[in-house]
Write a protein that holds these residues in place. Structure first.
Motif, PDB file in Angstrom:
ATOM      1  N   VAL A  26      55.096  28.702  28.379  1.00  0.00           N
ATOM      2  CA  VAL A  26      53.994  27.891  27.848  1.00  0.00           C
ATOM      3  C   VAL A  26      52.645  28.326  28.420  1.00  0.00           C
ATOM      4  CG1 VAL A  26      53.080  25.545  27.690  1.00  0.00           C
ATOM      5  CG2 VAL A  26      55.513  25.954  27.328  1.00  0.00           C
ATOM      6  N   PRO A  27      52.507  28.536  29.745  1.00  0.00           N
ATOM      7  CA  PRO A  27      51.198  28.997  30.232  1.00  0.00           C
ATOM      8  C   PRO A  27      50.774  30.346  29.660  1.00  0.00           C
ATOM      9  CG  PRO A  27      52.512  28.190  32.059  1.00  0.00           C
ATOM     10  CD  PRO A  27      53.411  28.235  30.859  1.00  0.00           C
ATOM     11  N   ALA A  28      51.734  31.234  29.432  1.00  0.00           N
ATOM     12  CA  ALA A  28      51.405  32.533  28.848  1.00  0.00           C
ATOM     13  C   ALA A  28      50.917  32.365  27.415  1.00  0.00           C
ATOM     14  CB  ALA A  28      52.615  33.460  28.887  1.00  0.00           C
ATOM     15  N   ARG A  29      51.567  31.494  26.650  1.00  0.00           N
ATOM     16  CA  ARG A  29      51.123  31.258  25.277  1.00  0.00           C
ATOM     17  C   ARG A  29      49.758  30.594  25.234  1.00  0.00           C
ATOM     18  NH1 ARG A  29      55.383  27.954  22.423  1.00  0.00           N
ATOM     19  NH2 ARG A  29      56.106  27.595  24.527  1.00  0.00           N
ATOM     20  N   ILE A  30      49.506  29.646  26.137  1.00  0.00           N
ATOM     21  CA  ILE A  30      48.199  28.991  26.182  1.00  0.00           C
ATOM     22  C   ILE A  30      47.111  30.002  26.535  1.00  0.00           C
ATOM     23  CG2 ILE A  30      46.809  27.306  27.451  1.00  0.00           C
ATOM     24  CD1 ILE A  30      49.336  25.559  27.611  1.00  0.00           C
ATOM     25  N   GLY A  31      47.396  30.871  27.495  1.00  0.00           N
ATOM     26  CA  GLY A  31      46.445  31.919  27.845  1.00  0.00           C
ATOM     27  C   GLY A  31      46.187  32.859  26.683  1.00  0.00           C
ATOM     28  N   VAL A  73      43.927  31.145  24.238  1.00  0.00           N
ATOM     29  CA  VAL A  73      42.552  31.136  24.751  1.00  0.00           C
ATOM     30  C   VAL A  73      41.899  32.498  24.519  1.00  0.00           C
ATOM     31  CG1 VAL A  73      41.176  31.014  26.866  1.00  0.00           C
ATOM     32  CG2 VAL A  73      42.923  29.292  26.427  1.00  0.00           C
ATOM     33  N   CYS A  74      42.642  33.559  24.765  1.00  0.00           N
ATOM     34  CA  CYS A  74      42.109  34.909  24.531  1.00  0.00           C
ATOM     35  C   CYS A  74      41.779  35.117  23.055  1.00  0.00           C
ATOM     36  CB  CYS A  74      43.110  35.963  25.000  1.00  0.00           C
ATOM     37  SG  CYS A  74      43.275  36.071  26.782  1.00  0.00           S
ATOM     38  N   TYR A  75      42.668  34.690  22.164  1.00  0.00           N
ATOM     39  CA  TYR A  75      42.398  34.813  20.737  1.00  0.00           C
ATOM     40  C   TYR A  75      41.188  33.972  20.336  1.00  0.00           C
ATOM     41  CZ  TYR A  75      47.012  36.993  20.305  1.00  0.00           C
ATOM     42  OH  TYR A  75      48.093  37.822  20.426  1.00  0.00           O
ATOM     43  N   GLY A  76      41.053  32.791  20.925  1.00  0.00           N
ATOM     44  CA  GLY A  76      39.898  31.948  20.639  1.00  0.00           C
ATOM     45  C   GLY A  76      38.594  32.588  21.094  1.00  0.00           C
TER      46      GLY A  76
END
Length: 79
Positions: free
Chosen positions: A53-58, A61-64
């Protein structure tokens, strides 16, 4: 006709840094959202489960950040 070489160099430098930065952030997003390969005891390679989950959230954020940079660039062109 005079060319302002200092301004041209400044534009080149800023565009180079921003381009490399955006590509780097997008690459971090790809790495954060990708599955990792895992070697099995019998020598075969299998993909593991989805990233944490933290990797996906990161990654999101990068895509955003990349989308925000593109939107800001379009804003600068239109304005």
């Amino acid at each position: 006709m005079d060319i302002d070489w200092a301004a041209l160099g400044q534009v080149f430098g800023v565009s180079l840094v921003v381009t490399v930065g955006i590509v780097g952030v997008f690459t971090l997003g790809i790495v954060g959202s990708s599955r990792k390969a895992e070697t099995q005891p019998d020598g075969t390679v299998a993909a593991t489960a989805a990233p944490s989950v933290p990797a996906r959230i990161g990654a999101y954020v990068c895509y955003g950040l990349c989308a925000a940079a593109v939107a800001y660039g379009l804003y600068l062109i239109v304005a």
